[in-house]
Scaffold this motif. Structure first.
Motif, PDB file in Angstrom:
ATOM      1  N   TRP A 147       0.631  -1.158  -0.038  1.00 39.84           N
ATOM      2  CA  TRP A 147       0.045   0.127  -0.163  1.00 39.84           C
ATOM      3  C   TRP A 147       0.889   1.123  -0.146  1.00 39.84           C
ATOM      4  CZ3 TRP A 147      -4.865   0.233  -0.993  1.00 39.84           C
ATOM      5  CH2 TRP A 147      -5.889  -1.120  -0.728  1.00 39.84           C
ATOM      6  N   GLN A 148       0.605   1.992  -0.750  1.00 43.02           N
ATOM      7  CA  GLN A 148       1.294   3.469  -0.929  1.00 43.02           C
ATOM      8  C   GLN A 148       0.279   4.439  -0.679  1.00 43.02           C
ATOM      9  OE1 GLN A 148       3.383   3.425  -4.553  1.00 43.02           O
ATOM     10  NE2 GLN A 148       4.979   1.954  -3.796  1.00 43.02           N
ATOM     11  N   ASP A 149       0.748   5.677  -0.108  1.00 46.01           N
ATOM     12  CA  ASP A 149       0.098   6.948   0.118  1.00 46.01           C
ATOM     13  C   ASP A 149      -0.179   7.562  -1.417  1.00 46.01           C
ATOM     14  OD1 ASP A 149      -0.375   6.389   2.774  1.00 46.01           O
ATOM     15  OD2 ASP A 149       1.186   7.880   3.407  1.00 46.01           O
ATOM     16  N   VAL A 150      -1.273   8.209  -1.418  1.00 48.81           N
ATOM     17  CA  VAL A 150      -1.521   8.915  -2.659  1.00 48.81           C
ATOM     18  C   VAL A 150      -0.841  10.321  -2.326  1.00 48.81           C
ATOM     19  CG1 VAL A 150      -2.867  10.141  -4.331  1.00 48.81           C
ATOM     20  CG2 VAL A 150      -3.261   7.650  -3.689  1.00 48.81           C
ATOM     21  N   PRO A 151       0.202  10.887  -2.607  1.00 49.72           N
ATOM     22  CA  PRO A 151       0.831  12.237  -2.313  1.00 49.72           C
ATOM     23  C   PRO A 151       0.114  13.287  -2.031  1.00 49.72           C
ATOM     24  CG  PRO A 151       2.346  10.922  -3.800  1.00 49.72           C
ATOM     25  CD  PRO A 151       1.061  10.248  -3.951  1.00 49.72           C
ATOM     26  N   TRP A 152      -0.781  13.418  -2.885  1.00 52.15           N
ATOM     27  CA  TRP A 152      -1.620  14.874  -3.050  1.00 52.15           C
ATOM     28  C   TRP A 152      -3.074  14.283  -2.325  1.00 52.15           C
ATOM     29  CZ3 TRP A 152      -0.120  12.087  -7.196  1.00 52.15           C
ATOM     30  CH2 TRP A 152      -1.077  11.278  -8.001  1.00 52.15           C
ATOM     31  N   CYS A 153      -3.085  13.343  -1.461  1.00 51.43           N
ATOM     32  CA  CYS A 153      -4.260  13.121  -0.914  1.00 51.43           C
ATOM     33  C   CYS A 153      -4.064  12.604   0.517  1.00 51.43           C
ATOM     34  CB  CYS A 153      -5.358  11.988  -1.653  1.00 51.43           C
ATOM     35  SG  CYS A 153      -5.800  12.743  -3.319  1.00 51.43           S
ATOM     36  N   VAL A 154      -3.077  13.023   1.123  1.00 52.81           N
ATOM     37  CA  VAL A 154      -2.647  12.689   2.572  1.00 52.81           C
ATOM     38  C   VAL A 154      -3.195  13.899   3.498  1.00 52.81           C
ATOM     39  CG1 VAL A 154      -0.870  12.200   3.868  1.00 52.81           C
ATOM     40  CG2 VAL A 154      -0.943  11.343   1.646  1.00 52.81           C
ATOM     41  N   TRP A 155      -3.773  13.465   4.530  1.00 55.11           N
ATOM     42  CA  TRP A 155      -4.364  14.608   5.510  1.00 55.11           C
ATOM     43  C   TRP A 155      -5.241  15.658   5.000  1.00 55.11           C
ATOM     44  CZ3 TRP A 155      -3.811  13.806  10.888  1.00 55.11           C
ATOM     45  CH2 TRP A 155      -3.162  12.519  11.342  1.00 55.11           C
ATOM     46  N   VAL A 156      -5.878  15.176   4.099  1.00 54.03           N
ATOM     47  CA  VAL A 156      -7.069  16.263   3.419  1.00 54.03           C
ATOM     48  C   VAL A 156      -8.310  16.349   4.217  1.00 54.03           C
ATOM     49  CG1 VAL A 156      -5.655  15.998   1.151  1.00 54.03           C
ATOM     50  CG2 VAL A 156      -7.715  14.487   1.708  1.00 54.03           C
ATOM     51  N   SER A 157      -8.840  17.421   4.111  1.00 58.48           N
ATOM     52  CA  SER A 157     -10.294  17.626   4.605  1.00 58.48           C
ATOM     53  C   SER A 157     -11.404  17.393   3.387  1.00 58.48           C
ATOM     54  CB  SER A 157     -10.447  18.974   5.151  1.00 58.48           C
ATOM     55  OG  SER A 157     -10.065  20.013   4.521  1.00 58.48           O
ATOM     56  N   SER A 158     -11.195  17.421   2.321  1.00 56.48           N
ATOM     57  CA  SER A 158     -11.973  17.161   0.972  1.00 56.48           C
ATOM     58  C   SER A 158     -12.691  15.842   1.248  1.00 56.48           C
ATOM     59  CB  SER A 158     -11.259  17.487  -0.271  1.00 56.48           C
ATOM     60  OG  SER A 158     -10.115  16.481  -0.474  1.00 56.48           O
ATOM     61  N   HIS A 159     -13.628  15.649   0.151  1.00 56.89           N
ATOM     62  CA  HIS A 159     -14.422  14.423   0.144  1.00 56.89           C
ATOM     63  C   HIS A 159     -14.224  13.585  -1.189  1.00 56.89           C
ATOM     64  CE1 HIS A 159     -16.093  16.235   3.667  1.00 56.89           C
ATOM     65  NE2 HIS A 159     -16.588  15.120   4.210  1.00 56.89           N
ATOM     66  N   SER A 160     -13.006  14.042  -1.763  1.00 56.53           N
ATOM     67  CA  SER A 160     -12.670  13.046  -3.034  1.00 56.53           C
ATOM     68  C   SER A 160     -11.230  13.241  -3.370  1.00 56.53           C
ATOM     69  CB  SER A 160     -13.561  14.034  -4.331  1.00 56.53           C
ATOM     70  OG  SER A 160     -12.921  15.051  -4.348  1.00 56.53           O
ATOM     71  N   CYS A 161     -10.768  12.588  -4.373  1.00 61.51           N
ATOM     72  CA  CYS A 161      -9.327  12.333  -4.458  1.00 61.51           C
ATOM     73  C   CYS A 161      -9.327  11.542  -6.239  1.00 61.51           C
ATOM     74  CB  CYS A 161      -8.662  11.456  -3.623  1.00 61.51           C
ATOM     75  SG  CYS A 161      -6.802  11.464  -3.884  1.00 61.51           S
ATOM     76  N   ASP A 162      -8.570  12.295  -6.796  1.00 64.48           N
ATOM     77  CA  ASP A 162      -8.369  11.777  -8.153  1.00 64.48           C
ATOM     78  C   ASP A 162      -6.932  10.836  -8.090  1.00 64.48           C
ATOM     79  OD1 ASP A 162      -7.795  11.016 -10.857  1.00 64.48           O
ATOM     80  OD2 ASP A 162      -8.337  13.198 -11.718  1.00 64.48           O
TER      81      ASP A 162
END
Length: 365
Positions: free
Chosen positions: A64-79
């Protein structure tokens, strides 16, 4: 090629596991995919507004790998489109909810595969070559991706789709041909033959992945061409013959006229100046033998007449001209430009002034 709006997007909603903890919140996740794009969306109704999230992806055989632009985000979507590049392996995505700086609860992973795929229709172009119809199929651009040159990256750069092309008669759609090919190139080319002349044929295409029956795209807009009728070839043939004749006629005319132009004509020949009338016209003496006995001289005023005769060829030549007398010698002579006749005591001397040749004639008085 522009990517159309997400209107026919397959939406899969997966109920996540109940988060174990004091909040008792539940998060719902869904994946939207268009042209190999992947957008993860979630909804956690009972989560606080300050809750943060992290998204991770996994490809078969990798951790498993983090999606760099979706770490500790408050939004409710991630591309997460850029996180996947091999669509022939299993790909998964999961959502993590941060309950505290040191506590993260992970939702149940969900797969991302062909069951989530939706595609935009391809585009086709049709052309005729001899008696064959050539159909070129171009695929839509992959969502949120750029190829090495920075332009559109067709989905055929990332997958090998099955392409189905159908050609049908525009006026009689029951007459059609259909072919399915496995496309391993960026652009697909399909050929059709056996088409009736003088008819309008239209071509449409769609594609699917990973097999020809799964995750199929809508059909493309039709592209139509008209086959050449056999009767239409005759005017073209006659036109070609006519044009050829027009080109060859001037060449043949020049070729045929060329020999006649080299031959001298009456107008092109140099004109020989007409001889100036000479009051004396003498036949060349060498061609008429003269017997001295046949020469008779007569003087009448200032003119002299010479008559000669021959047994072989009876000729008569008369010459006239002014009679002159040399004051020093007393000899009389007759001058006619080119010939000079001198009178002596007992003979006559005829001199050609051009050649200075002389003929002496003795006269018995």
């Amino acid at each position: 090629m522009e990517t159309p709006g997400v209107t026919t997007v397959g939406l899969c909603v997966v109920v996540a596991l109940l988060i174990t903890g004091s909040t008792g919140s539940v998060c719902y996740t869904a994946v939207e995919s268009l042209d190999l794009g992947c957008l993860l969306q979630w909804d956690c109704p009972h989560a606080s507004p300050n809750t943060t999230y992290t998204v991770q992806t996994k490809t078969q055989g990798d951790p498993w790998q983090d999606v760099p632009w979706c770490v500790w985000v408050s939004s409710h979507s991630c591309d997460v489109s850029h996180a996947f590049s091999n669509f022939e392996l299993y790909n998964m995505v999961r959502l993590g909810v941060h309950l505290s700086p040191i506590s993260t609860v992970w939702m149940k992973p969900r797969k991302f595969d062909y069951s989530d795929f939706t595609f935009s229709p391809p585009s086709v172009s049709a052309s005729l070559k001899d008696d064959q119809l050539l159909v070129k199929v171009q695929f839509p651009c992959a969502a949120n991706r750029r190829c090495s040159l920075g332009g559109c990256c067709p989905v055929s750069e990332l997958i090998d789709p099955w392409t189905t092309v159908t050609v049908y008669n525009k006026l009689n759609q029951s007459e059609y041909q259909s072919r399915t090919v496995w496309t391993q190139e960026v652009v697909s080319h399909v050929e059709f033959s056996g088409l009736a002349p003088g008819q309008n044929y239209c071509a449409v295409a769609n594609f699917s992945f990973p097999t020809f029956s799964m995750a199929a795209s809508p059909k493309s807009a039709p592209q139509c061409v008209e086959t050449v009728s056999k009767s239409g070839l005759l005017p073209a043939l006659f036109l070609g013959i006519g044009l050829t004749s027009l080109l060859l006629f001037p060449l043949l005319t020049v070729f045929l006229r060329r020999p006649s132009e080299t031959e001298p004509t009456a107008e092109s020949q140099p004109k020989i100046p007409a001889p100036v009338h000479d009051p004396v016209s003498l036949r060349p003496l060498a061609s008429v033998p003269i017997d001295p006995c046949d020469i008779h001289l007569e003087f009448a005023d200032d003119q002299i007449s010479i008559e000669s005769s021959s047994n072989q060829d009876q000729t008569s030549t008369q010459t006239s001209g002014p009679l002159h007398q040399d004051p020093s010698s007393g000899a009389a002579y007759w001058d006619s430009g080119g010939m000079k006749l001198e009178q002596g005591p007992d003979k006559w001397r005829l001199t050609d002034l051009k050649t200075e040749s002389q003929i002496t004639v003795s006269v018995a008085l």
